[in-house]
Design a protein around this motif. Structure first.
Motif, PDB file in Angstrom:
ATOM      1  N   GLU A  51       0.834  -1.210   0.000  1.00 17.69           N
ATOM      2  CA  GLU A  51       0.000   0.000   0.000  1.00 17.69           C
ATOM      3  C   GLU A  51       0.864   1.254   0.000  1.00 17.69           C
ATOM      4  O   GLU A  51       0.542   2.241  -0.654  1.00 17.69           O
ATOM      5  CB  GLU A  51      -0.934   0.004   1.221  1.00 17.69           C
ATOM      6  CG  GLU A  51      -2.107  -0.940   1.082  1.00 17.69           C
ATOM      7  CD  GLU A  51      -2.911  -1.075   2.378  1.00 17.69           C
ATOM      8  OE1 GLU A  51      -4.137  -1.157   2.283  1.00 17.69           O
ATOM      9  OE2 GLU A  51      -2.316  -1.107   3.464  1.00 17.69           O
TER      10      GLU A  51
ATOM     11  N   LEU B 251      -4.939 -11.141  -1.571  1.00 19.26           N
ATOM     12  CA  LEU B 251      -5.954 -11.063  -0.524  1.00 19.26           C
ATOM     13  C   LEU B 251      -5.524  -9.995   0.474  1.00 19.26           C
ATOM     14  O   LEU B 251      -4.964 -10.280   1.511  1.00 19.26           O
ATOM     15  CB  LEU B 251      -6.093 -12.418   0.156  1.00 19.26           C
ATOM     16  CG  LEU B 251      -7.424 -12.669   0.851  1.00 19.26           C
ATOM     17  CD1 LEU B 251      -8.556 -12.642  -0.150  1.00 19.26           C
ATOM     18  CD2 LEU B 251      -7.393 -14.008   1.557  1.00 19.26           C
ATOM     19  N   LYS B 252      -5.799  -8.746   0.120  1.00 22.54           N
ATOM     20  CA  LYS B 252      -5.253  -7.628   0.891  1.00 22.54           C
ATOM     21  C   LYS B 252      -5.843  -7.551   2.292  1.00 22.54           C
ATOM     22  O   LYS B 252      -5.217  -7.055   3.208  1.00 22.54           O
ATOM     23  CB  LYS B 252      -5.506  -6.320   0.162  1.00 22.54           C
ATOM     24  CG  LYS B 252      -4.696  -6.193  -1.113  1.00 22.54           C
ATOM     25  CD  LYS B 252      -4.315  -4.751  -1.386  1.00 22.54           C
ATOM     26  CE  LYS B 252      -3.430  -4.615  -2.602  1.00 22.54           C
ATOM     27  NZ  LYS B 252      -4.186  -4.504  -3.838  1.00 22.54           N
ATOM     28  N   SER B 253      -7.082  -8.064   2.444  1.00 18.93           N
ATOM     29  CA  SER B 253      -7.754  -7.887   3.729  1.00 18.93           C
ATOM     30  C   SER B 253      -6.957  -8.515   4.867  1.00 18.93           C
ATOM     31  O   SER B 253      -6.839  -7.934   5.938  1.00 18.93           O
ATOM     32  CB  SER B 253      -9.153  -8.467   3.670  1.00 18.93           C
ATOM     33  OG  SER B 253      -9.105  -9.763   3.151  1.00 18.93           O
ATOM     34  N   SER B 256      -4.030  -6.302   5.659  1.00 17.36           N
ATOM     35  CA  SER B 256      -4.469  -5.057   6.303  1.00 17.36           C
ATOM     36  C   SER B 256      -4.832  -5.303   7.753  1.00 17.36           C
ATOM     37  O   SER B 256      -4.498  -4.508   8.626  1.00 17.36           O
ATOM     38  CB  SER B 256      -5.682  -4.479   5.584  1.00 17.36           C
ATOM     39  OG  SER B 256      -5.398  -4.327   4.231  1.00 17.36           O
ATOM     40  N   VAL B 257      -5.529  -6.418   8.006  1.00  9.63           N
ATOM     41  CA  VAL B 257      -5.928  -6.733   9.377  1.00  9.63           C
ATOM     42  C   VAL B 257      -4.683  -6.921  10.243  1.00  9.63           C
ATOM     43  O   VAL B 257      -4.554  -6.348  11.312  1.00  9.63           O
ATOM     44  CB  VAL B 257      -6.817  -7.993   9.420  1.00  9.63           C
ATOM     45  CG1 VAL B 257      -6.983  -8.477  10.858  1.00  9.63           C
ATOM     46  CG2 VAL B 257      -8.173  -7.685   8.810  1.00  9.63           C
TER      47      VAL B 257
END
Lengths: 144, 518
Positions: A51, B251-253, B256-257
């Motif tokens: 990101e 699977l970015k989630s 991120s989590v």
């Protein structure tokens, strides 16, 4: 005397109603409108490495999308109503950023739509309207 | 002589891993044993080379290399880690950030992302290894190494931002490979390309070692500690699948989590450590007494004061990665007109990682009385093999930290399992990125090429969980320190550039040309 009205606009129905109301006021009083679009952003959030790498590109895309999909059509609508209009796009905390835009542009009023937040979520996180009412340097009009 | 250090860690690996279980079903462990054998045999020479000692001593040259570098940078930049500490905090708070740049990567985000790559098992397991071999005195040297390492980190991260590549589509790639090639060319120095290639190769190996196998290995050890004995390749396979889903499946989630939970786990970890230390406030004086005495005198720990020094420096370097070059990759994504500001921000990293978090672990282990002393002489008692200090629970590595925390709060071992698995996971994700940057530097960017790297990376997760701690920790250290050998050479060559950047920035800061935003 011509004044500037900042209208917080996020593309929602409520913000459209706020803009409509601002147009009638501006017409009646000879004011101009600044359509302000704030992208919610905190510099203290946590991002992954990928990101970070893509952030600059994403930011460009987000600004472009907001410009073409949200701001441009509304700007035309206000212009066709015969009201002088400019736009502003910023990243940040929504209420604080609207205040900053009002200050920077020397605006006299802020108009926003009421999101109808109530209950637990509004108590926990506070609503934009309530925050704005408390911190704004200029009078705030909340349009239901 | 050269293998002294390695045999230490190997022995404690066996005691650490088998300590929890007992007799194991032979068939289930068969795969693990084979993997371990092949792995140990094929990496031994590399490990020996990196950890060889100066002739006639048992001081590994690589440890001196890191410490001397950190000392030189500290002197050369005039104690910049202390002079700029306050300014670094102001930068992270955003005092100097232009509000019109909102939406770009902030200093805070770059710092926390880089930290999530370094705060990991080095802070939990590595410190336990250092203290159980080198005694409490290792803590003193670890803190000193952390403080000195801040200057190294400052140097590499400033260069990382200054010489990064910005592509037309807006994404950036940076790191030692880029300052080696571009910086050397700018100064008219030869050999930049060769250094860059060597660095990239070691970085890929490091991403398989410390950034991967060591993590899955210790995550498995911690799971075994709580859930009972089961084969390592099962843990490895599960973690590999999740990492695969994130880095290949996009699977970015999950990432991120993890990225959001890790800082809270770190806060819980430090908070609990502080509570345990305060609960035993009458022991604080004794603990610091042991730390200072052990740092300079013979207290019965393995290798005496020198052993404490080596262990302290070695584990500090492994934990905060100062001089390794990985942080230069992580920090280069920030958008700033002043590369040196990112250098300032990055010097907080060894401070948070080593001076704060690692010290907490060490203090909890010492204060809760995990290290067994002779009641008459006050000296530490070594285990039967003489390779480490005998511990109250008989554990080492992450199991020792777990025992220390659990002695105060029984439930904390479950929190620690979660912390270890999450830290391991976030470190793996970070290192998969570092490794990938090195890989694309060597082979060029492209979907297929990147996929090959990612698949190999996931395979090593399984190998790491299946192998014993000894060979894994040796190889992990060796690969990461090999990066430091090449990287620090480049830092010496380019440090005048950092100095002129720094002086120019500080002059403008004093004159008010660089101003605060409100």
């Amino acid at each position: 005397m011509s004044r500037k009205i900042v209208v917080g606009f996020d593309g929602s129905d409520a913000s459209r109603r706020a803009l409509d109301f601002a147009i009638t006021r501006a017409k009646a009083q000879g004011d101009s409108i600044i359509i302000a679009h704030v992208l919610e952003w905190s510099p203290y959030s946590f991002l992954t490495q990928t990101e970070l790498e893509e952030r600059h590109r994403r930011r460009k895309e987000e600004l472009q999308r907001a410009e073409t999909a949200i701001l441009d059509p509304e700007m035309k609508r206000v212009q066709s109503a015969g009201v002088p209009v400019t736009t502003a796009m910023r990243y940040g905390h929504i209420a604080e950023t609207l205040c900053r835009i009002a200050k920077d542009e020397g605006a006299a009023l802020i108009f926003i739509g009421r999101m109808g937040e109530s209950g637990i979520a509004a108590r926990l996180f506070g609503s934009v309207a309530a925050t704005l009412a408390q911190v704004s340097p200029v009078p705030v009009t909340i349009v239901p | 002589m050269t293998r002294t250090m390695n045999s230490f860690t190997r022995t404690l690996a066996v005691s650490g891993l088998l300590g929890a279980g007992g007799a194991l079903p032979a068939a289930a462990q068969g795969i693990d044993e084979t993997v371990n054998q092949i792995f140990a045999n094929s990496t031994g020479w590399f490990v020996s080379l990196i950890f060889s000692s100066f002739p006639g001593t048992n001081v590994p040259w690589i440890v001196c290399w890191l410490v001397i570098a950190a000392t030189i940078f500290t002197i050369y930049f005039g104690l910049i880690q202390f002079r700029a500490f306050g300014h670094a905090l102001a930068l992270v708070r955003g005092t100097y950030s232009d509000p019109n740049d909102a939406g770009e990567v902030s200093h805070f985000q770059a710092l926390t992302t880089a930290l999530s790559g370094t705060v990991g098992l080095g802070n939990i397991a590595g410190v336990a290894v250092a203290v159980s071999i080198g005694g409490p005195g290792a803590t003193f040297w670890m803190i000193l190494a952390g403080l000195l390492g801040m200057a190294t980190k400052f140097t590499e991260c400033t260069l990382g931002v200054k010489y990064r590549n910005e592509f037309a589509d807006g994404h950036v790639s940076g790191g030692p490979m880029y300052y080696m090639t571009k910086g050397f060319a700018e100064r008219g120095l030869p050999g930049g390309k060769i250094l860059a290639i060597l660095f990239a190769i070691f970085c890929i190996l490091g991403s398989f070692g410390g950034g991967n196998m060591f993590q899955s290995n210790q995550a498995h050890a911690q799971l075994v500690n709580v859930a009972g004995e089961f084969p390592g390749w099962i843990t490895g396979l599960v973690m590999a699948v999740i990492v695969f889903l994130v880095i290949v499946g996009g699977l970015k989630s999950i990432a991120s989590v993890t990225e959001k939970v890790v800082p809270f786990m770190a806060a819980i970890y430090v908070g609990t450590a502080l509570i345990i230390i305060l609960m035993n406030y009458d022991m604080i004086g004794t603990a610091f007494g042991q730390i200072f005495r052990g740092a300079f005198t013979w207290d019965g720990a393995v290798g005496g004061a020198i052993g404490a020094l080596i262990q302290g420096f070695r584990r500090a370097a492994f934990s905060n990665e100062a001089g390794v070059g990985s942080a230069a990759i992580a920090h280069s994504a920030v958008r700033t007109k002043e590369p040196v500001t990112e250098g300032f921000v990055s010097l907080l990293e060894p401070f948070i990682d080593t001076v704060v978090i690692c010290t907490m672990t060490a203090l909890v282990i010492i204060i809760t009385g995990q290290l067994v002393t002779d009641p008459e002489t006050g000296m530490f008692i070594l285990n039967e093999a003489g390779t480490q200090i005998q511990t109250a629970s008989g554990d080492s590595g992450v199991a020792l930290t777990s025992a220390a925390f659990s002695s105060a709060f029984g439930w904390f071992r479950y929190v620690l399992v979660l912390a270890v698995v999450l830290f391991a996971f976030s470190t793996m994700i970070s290192w998969s990125y570092y490794g990938l940057k090195a890989w694309t530097f060597l082979f060029g960017e492209g979907q297929t090429k990147e996929l090959v790297f990612k698949i190999i990376f996931c395979c090593f997760i399984v190998i790491g969980a299946a192998a014993n701690l000894g060979p894994v920790i040796d190889f992990s250290d060796a690969a990461i320190f090999a990066m430091a050998v090449v990287n620090i050479l480049a830092l010496y060559a380019l440090m005048p550039i950092v100095k002129s950047e720094m002086n120019s920035y500080l002059a403008r800061l004093r004159s008010g040309a660089i101003r605060k935003f409100d």
